[in-house]
Design an enzyme around this catalytic site. Sequence first.
Site: not given
Ligand code: FAD
Length: 770
Positions: A440
């Site tokens: 989220e």
């Molecule tokens: C257990 C679990 C359940 C989930 N359930 C769902 C679901 O039901 N439906 C769904 O659609 N998604 C779901 N997700 C996805 C979740 O919403 C994403 O993992 C999340 O949005 C982050 O994306 P990412 O993991 O690819 O991290 P990335 O986007 O790769 O981010 C990596 C890091 O970079 C940071 N970052 C990125 N952009 C910036 C910026 N501009 N400035 C500063 N920092 C930045 C982030 O904060 C993070 O620390 C789930 C994830 C998990 C782990």
Amino acid sequence: MSAFSFRRDLISKPIFRWAQQVLPTLSDTEREAIEAGDVWWDADLFSGNPDWGKLLAVPPATLSPEEQAFLDGPVDALCRMLDEWRITWDLRDLPGEVWDFLKRNKFFAMIIPKTYGGLGFSAYAHSEVIRKLSTRSLTAAVTAMVPNSLGPGELLLHFGTKAQQDYWLPRLAEGREIPCFGLTSPEAGSDAASMTDSGVVCRGIWQGREVLGIRLNWHKRYITLCPIATVIGLAFKLYDPDHLLGERNEIGITLALVPTSLPGVDVGRRHLPALMVFQNGPTTGRDVFIPLDRVIGGVAQVGKGWKMLMSALAAGRGISLPSLSAAGTAFAAHTTGAYARIREQFHVPIGRFEAIQERLGRMAATAYLVDAARRLTCAGIDHGHKPAVVTAIMKEQATERLRMVANDAMDVHAGKAVQEGPLNYLGGFYRSVPIGITVEGANIVTRSLIQFGQGAIRSHPYLLKEMTALEDPDRARGLAEFDRAFWGHLGHSVANAFRAWGRAWTGGVFAPAPATGRTRSFYKQLGRYASAFALAVDMALLTLGGALKRQEMLSARFGDILSELYLLSAVLKRWDEEGRQRADLPLVAWCMEDAFATIETRFDAIFANFPNRPVAWVLRFLVLPLGLNQRGPSDRLTRACAEILLNPSATRERLTVDIFHGIGDEGLARLERAFALTVAAQPLRERLHKAHARDIDKARQEGLITEAEAQQLRAAADAVAAAVAVDDFAPEAIAPRQAAAEPVPLTWNPFKRNARAAASAGVRERWGGR
Ligand SMILES: Cc1cc2nc3c(=O)[nH]c(=O)nc-3n(C[C@H](O)[C@H](O)[C@H](O)COP(=O)(O)OP(=O)(O)OC[C@H]3O[C@@H](n4cnc5c(N)ncnc54)[C@H](O)[C@@H]3O)c2cc1C
């Protein structure tokens, strides 16, 4: 344009032109995010002069008798059915009877109105259910949480057509459909709007007839409940290369309901998030055809998916994860206090050591604060708000504070919490922390971009008006709007400069406060920081303009100050709502003193790193004339908070109310029993201690205690030994699980995604690239 105006045409106009260069411009997705939801108490904090009367007048979050009965009935019964160890390590899923129970009792339908067969619960009731379940089984809590959070149910309620609502909502309410929500894809995580999942408007065959529809290709991952879902709420970018819907090639992010039974949909594979076993996995779809009426909201809503998502997130983000975090902090505080009381080292309960008390004090106050903020946020949502900035604060702050408290709990329990097994009641919480941090809106991006970035625009009394005026294609109207907003803004800034200065230099004594007694000074101090915050925000916007968006470290510090102001407002509100309990005052004071120190440290760091040095010096002179004055809670105060967790009391009960206390011989039940018996045996132990007697039998022989007293002491010692025990396993009990955990060969090859990429490249070719 109306007649000549000296102010508008000679002063505002050049500023209007200059501001068009320096003020941040909004991308479409940013604008949609900013327009989603509304503003609430955050606007008061941004005003620099919060109206405390308004805060105290927010009616407290309460449960209806029906909601209370649900908590005492089905929720309690469900808790008794759950065995997290067995679920995690033996079954790797909830047992069949639990799935049935969840569906039958409508746990997946808390937000669905009764007219559609749901429970129609308030945000607070929904939160209480998640909170209690979380203290028993995170697998069950997350499973129940997701259909009530951002997903098909919520989206249909707000944006679905009548026909969609009539068809889907009763099915979701009865558990005939299991929903999931697919937004995240491998290339698009935090930047979800950059997804390449596509839908192309085309004609296709649906139930034997040719209809207008969408051909979908997607690859999503991390999707909770997806492996067992019957319907995916899918986010994708919609294209109309053949102009079947209108003139636009690129229609934009769209949301549709996609049954998982359709040909081309692939679900079933699972991720293991932090070794938790709630259902979570990837999904792909290849050339899946759906008719247009599967778009949530129908054709009228095509291309509006991002706005719909942001709007649903604006409230939901304030319920699920904050509830889970409030449960986690209360549970950790409760168990760690009890453990520190029963566990002895060097012949002393470890809770008597100051270093342990340092952690306990922090845990107790944090549990008080997180739950206070959860209640206030639920109250706001239940009164019709969708406070996007507040809920972003809640999501990030609650999960971060859970992380800190989980670490403290692990450190105090030491080996007892490290050794996994059915007797370990903390390991799951500890493992789950990074999940809450990630979902989220991952915390780093939420803290550094969303809280303040959106807050500065949305919650600020004038900025959004100014930005909207600057972008108005009707220049004359834009200038007139800008003129009004700009002069209002100027008055606001000047008033805040004087307010911030006056309050800082007088220690806030003249700031308004609605209370008498100890909390009066807290309100005043908060008022002081709020005006300093509003002034510093205006100076940052004025000197940095659009560049502020890229200065994430500065932005994050502003976000922290805003967060602390919100959380502390909630603490004062809770104290008031709970009848101003004197015994709870140490917790209130600890929260205040800790946050005041954080706020000053953040101001200090902002001024130290502010690019415009003369402005930074002026701000420091106005806001922190004596430098850093707040040093955080005193040791005495921390000890007082720690004592609350070490001894039974009404405050301890209030702090950790509605925790599921374990049954039978479980680890948590053993701890509760040992705590109760240890407390009861304390006077006897003190008597033995004074007589320098350690051995119960010897003390009995020497007549220091009666036989009944000896038995009481033995029972307490046995209970402590049982509570301190950890699990060990026969090698063969562990080995087969390792074998089963060996990776199963992939039936789906992620690199085949190229096929989907090629498909969407084909789309691009057809309408000339994007
Ligand atoms: C257990 C679990 C359940 C989930 N359930 C769902 C679901 O039901 N439906 C769904 O659609 N998604 C779901 N997700 C996805 C979740 O919403 C994403 O993992 C999340 O949005 C982050 O994306 P990412 O993991 O690819 O991290 P990335 O986007 O790769 O981010 C990596 C890091 O970079 C940071 N970052 C990125 N952009 C910036 C910026 N501009 N400035 C500063 N920092 C930045 C982030 O904060 C993070 O620390 C789930 C994830 C998990 C782990």
